[in-house]
Design a protein around this motif. Structure first.
Motif, PDB file in Angstrom:
ATOM      1  N   GLU A  36      58.360  38.980 -14.223  1.00 29.04           N
ATOM      2  CA  GLU A  36      58.604  37.551 -14.783  1.00 29.04           C
ATOM      3  C   GLU A  36      57.495  37.047 -15.210  1.00 29.04           C
ATOM      4  O   GLU A  36      57.377  36.612 -16.448  1.00 29.04           O
ATOM      5  N   LEU A  37      56.216  37.110 -14.476  1.00 29.61           N
ATOM      6  CA  LEU A  37      55.168  36.247 -14.716  1.00 29.61           C
ATOM      7  C   LEU A  37      54.228  37.171 -15.871  1.00 29.61           C
ATOM      8  O   LEU A  37      53.426  36.542 -16.585  1.00 29.61           O
ATOM      9  N   THR A 121      55.167  39.623  -9.307  1.00 24.43           N
ATOM     10  CA  THR A 121      56.238  38.877  -8.377  1.00 24.43           C
ATOM     11  C   THR A 121      56.357  39.903  -7.000  1.00 24.43           C
ATOM     12  O   THR A 121      57.220  39.624  -6.326  1.00 24.43           O
ATOM     13  N   ASP A 122      55.744  41.004  -7.037  1.00 21.41           N
ATOM     14  CA  ASP A 122      55.765  41.774  -5.694  1.00 21.41           C
ATOM     15  C   ASP A 122      54.826  41.422  -4.653  1.00 21.41           C
ATOM     16  O   ASP A 122      55.121  40.916  -3.847  1.00 21.41           O
ATOM     17  N   GLU A 124      51.955  39.774  -5.353  1.00 24.08           N
ATOM     18  CA  GLU A 124      51.584  38.422  -5.500  1.00 24.08           C
ATOM     19  C   GLU A 124      50.061  38.364  -5.070  1.00 24.08           C
ATOM     20  O   GLU A 124      49.531  37.230  -4.599  1.00 24.08           O
TER      21      GLU A 124
ATOM     22  N   LYS B 109      40.222  34.141  -3.770  1.00 27.02           N
ATOM     23  CA  LYS B 109      40.841  35.664  -3.861  1.00 27.02           C
ATOM     24  C   LYS B 109      40.309  36.520  -5.013  1.00 27.02           C
ATOM     25  O   LYS B 109      39.924  37.886  -5.018  1.00 27.02           O
ATOM     26  N   THR B 125      44.708  39.653   1.380  1.00 29.27           N
ATOM     27  CA  THR B 125      44.827  38.561   0.834  1.00 29.27           C
ATOM     28  C   THR B 125      45.992  37.872   1.634  1.00 29.27           C
ATOM     29  O   THR B 125      46.606  38.326   2.091  1.00 29.27           O
ATOM     30  N   ASP B 126      46.001  36.437   1.244  1.00 28.34           N
ATOM     31  CA  ASP B 126      47.104  35.704   1.780  1.00 28.34           C
ATOM     32  C   ASP B 126      47.407  35.744   3.467  1.00 28.34           C
ATOM     33  O   ASP B 126      48.490  35.862   3.785  1.00 28.34           O
ATOM     34  N   VAL B 144      56.599  39.711   0.576  1.00 28.75           N
ATOM     35  CA  VAL B 144      57.870  39.379   0.083  1.00 28.75           C
ATOM     36  C   VAL B 144      58.442  38.011  -0.102  1.00 28.75           C
ATOM     37  O   VAL B 144      59.579  37.929   0.740  1.00 28.75           O
ATOM     38  N   ALA B 145      57.819  37.247  -0.740  1.00 24.95           N
ATOM     39  CA  ALA B 145      57.983  35.777  -0.781  1.00 24.95           C
ATOM     40  C   ALA B 145      58.134  35.298   0.673  1.00 24.95           C
ATOM     41  O   ALA B 145      58.901  34.284   0.887  1.00 24.95           O
ATOM     42  N   GLN B 262      55.933  30.100  -5.872  1.00 30.84           N
ATOM     43  CA  GLN B 262      55.463  31.336  -6.013  1.00 30.84           C
ATOM     44  C   GLN B 262      54.248  31.294  -7.100  1.00 30.84           C
ATOM     45  O   GLN B 262      53.238  31.767  -7.180  1.00 30.84           O
ATOM     46  N   THR B 263      54.526  30.182  -8.215  1.00 30.51           N
ATOM     47  CA  THR B 263      53.560  30.108  -9.342  1.00 30.51           C
ATOM     48  C   THR B 263      52.548  28.747  -9.129  1.00 30.51           C
ATOM     49  O   THR B 263      52.092  28.363  -9.935  1.00 30.51           O
TER      50      THR B 263
END
Lengths: 261, 332
Positions: A36-37, A121-122, A124, B109, B125-126, B144-145, B262-263
């Protein structure tokens, strides 16, 4: 001017994802879509041409066979052609190897402006555009909330929405630019546009075509090894109260008991 | 890594001194958290890009940074990312750096990613946790979110790890910090993206969103920009930061820099209050690591309730002001 937009075919965010035995995301097991992004980057490229920039738009993707669906979606939004780098040796690659292959592919296609979304979006990670700038030795202009190209001056300008300030950033082309989801709603292609997108040329390239040796990519070359993956333990479902005028007292009790008030 | 305790280099984020107000420079909290991580892995060292006044050096020493490298050149503020990559690489080139830690935010990052390319290193990262392990640091990531936890190790080069805010506590560990000024020759390709203007934002007086122990966030249910007054009032009563869902920032009810998800920002506070937020997966990705969640939503079926330790099915415009009043009454 040649604009190359990086697009990624990712698992549908709302689907249930799983990991294969080698601890990679099982991409075959789940429906995919154009990230999507990335659609925001596609939209910006198409708008540049619509606003008069004399440019050819190429979409570049790296991924298994069905990643071509992402290219087709992008081509239905506008643009000219697609490049699909597909090679079984790529499976299990980390960001380092992915950036190596994409940098080689960009050198192959040539580019004046590389456009990307703010993240996939996977995975990230949001590091690919910066890594590409490093490998290609060109400026990185990332997280643009807008995008302007001055073809005569050979520059790109964006505004970035930082925590403490808004910045205006200028770079000379060629450059790698990433844009955020604040740049404007991506268009929804018409049926006619979808059909036209299917007819646009897509070139398939292998690692050999790019001069990348198989041992430079894949799990064996990865700089990072995943040791384990596990579903995060589900949270214990808490108490739910329906407000009948007393809920605020319940919340206040809860906050006091937990030391927050 | 021949030295038994090589340096673990933390790329420090500072808020520079403001000569206009006389406010001295400060170190952002995530960098202090990374010094805690650094102590687990080796000998902590800090790299400050920009001016490092005495207060900044003292704070870094109080949190265990034995060496504070300083690269104070106009280039680091004048261009995006590239000069900081050169600065990190220059310190690593001196030898004896076993690991590089950066904050897992966009700039951290990107610096980390480019450093990884330049050093031929793996990057994680993260990271929500980093511990010493056989064969190098073991990083835990929420992937995965945020629904899965993965552990990873860097197996090539000097590990580069981007650490999320709130991944470790801030712990005092005083040492006498030695300042080493580092002269860096910036590569022409690092000076490509020039910051031509910078418009500072008015500060809110509230804690910084990603580091705040308490976050009160509003979503579509808030209904308007004016509606955020009740969200702010609860945040202020709890000493917290204000956040917003993408639905609310897209409507311009609240500033985009406060978007969680997410964004937007990823937060992991001790307490997260979700007001009028349904809890779509993109939003949950940004707050899943909150330790305690309180949700207020009119819709009993909202997915946010599955994450909530306490849920209220009700109107936030009624409930939030009452909670503020209850807290005030109990404190009186």
């Amino acid at each position: 001017m040649h604009v190359v937009v990086l697009v990624k075919h990712v698992p549908e965010p709302t689907a249930t994802w799983s990991f294969a035995d080698d601890l990679t995301l099982d991409r075959a097991a789940v429906e995919g879509r154009l990230s999507e992004l990335d659609e925001y980057a596609v939209e910006q490229a198409v708008r540049l041409v619509e606003s008069g920039l004399d440019a050819r738009i190429t979409y570049l993707t790296l991924g298994p066979a069905k990643a071509v669906e992402g290219l087709r979606k992008a081509l239905s939004m506008g643009g000219d052609d697609g490049v699909h780098v597909v090679d079984p040796a790529v499976h299990g690659s980390d960001a380092l190897a992915t950036s190596l292959v994409l940098a080689k592919a960009l050198q192959h296609t040539g580019f004046d402006l590389v456009l990307a979304g703010m993240a996939s979006t996977d995975a990230e990670m949001s590091v690919l555009p910066a890594m590409l700038a490093e490998r290609l030795g060109v400026p990185q202009v990332t997280f643009g909330g807008d995008l302007a190209v001055d073809a005569a001056a050979g520059t790109v300008t964006v505004h970035r929405d930082g925590d403490d300030a808004t910045e205006e950033v200028v770079a000379a082309l060629p450059a790698v630019v990433s844009v955020t989801d604040r740049t404007g709603q991506p268009r929804y292609p018409s049926f006619k546009a979808i059909m036209a997108g299917k007819k646009k040329p897509v070139q398939t390239l292998t690692l050999a075509d790019l001069g990348v040796a198989p041992e430079q990519v894949g799990a064996a070359a990865a700089g990072v090894v995943v040791r384990s993956v596990a579903v995060r333990p589900p949270k214990q479902a808490g108490q739910v109260v329906v407000d009948d005028g007393t809920a605020a007292a319940v919340v206040a009790d809860f906050l006091v008991a937990r030391g927050f008030a | 890594m021949s030295d038994p305790a090589p340096q673990v280099l933390v790329l420090v984020e500072t808020v520079p001194a403001d000569p206009a107000t006389g406010r001295s420079g400060t170190v952002r909290r995530p960098s202090l958290e990374q010094l805690t991580v650094a102590r687990r892995l080796g000998t902590p060292a800090a790299l400050v890009c920009g001016p490092a006044d005495d207060d900044v050096v003292a704070v870094l020493g109080q949190h265990g940074a034995a060496t504070v490298y300083v690269v104070d050149a106009p280039e680091v503020g004048g261009y995006l990312v590239g000069p900081k990559v050169d600065a990190v690489a220059a310190v690593v080139d001196r030898g004896d750096v076993g690991c590089v830690l950066v904050t897992s935010n966009p700039e951290g990052k990107e610096v980390g990613g480019r450093v990884a390319v330049r050093l031929g290193s793996g990057i994680v990262t993260d990271a929500v946790d980093v511990q010493a392990g056989d064969g190098g640091p073991v990083a835990t990531q929420a992937v995965v979110a945020g629904q899965w936890l993965a552990t990873s190790q860097v197996v090539r080069g000097v590990p580069v790890i981007a650490v999320r805010p709130n991944a470790a506590p801030v712990e005092p560990a005083p040492v006498q910090a030695v300042v080493e000024k580092v002269d860096v020759t910036f590569a022409p390709s690092s000076l490509g993206a020039r910051v031509v203007s910078r418009t500072p934002r008015a500060t809110t007086g509230r804690p910084e969103l990603t580091a705040a122990p308490v976050v009160v966030a509003g979503g579509r249910g808030v209904g308007s920009a004016a509606g955020f007054a009740v969200v702010e009032a609860l945040a202020d009563a709890l000493g917290g930061a204000v956040g917003a869902s993408r639905a609310a920032t897209d409507e311009s009810w609240y500033g985009h820099q406060f978007q969680i998800g997410q964004t937007g920002k990823t937060v992991a506070p001790a307490l997260y209050v979700a007001a009028g937020i349904s809890g779509a997966i993109q939003h949950r990705a940004g707050m899943q690591s909150a330790r305690t969640v309180v949700a207020v939503n009119k819709d009993a079926k909202a997915p946010i309730f599955a994450l909530a330790d306490l849920g209220v099915v009700g109107d936030l415009h009624t409930v939030l002001p009452q909670v503020v009043a209850e807290i005030a009454r109990r404190r009186a």
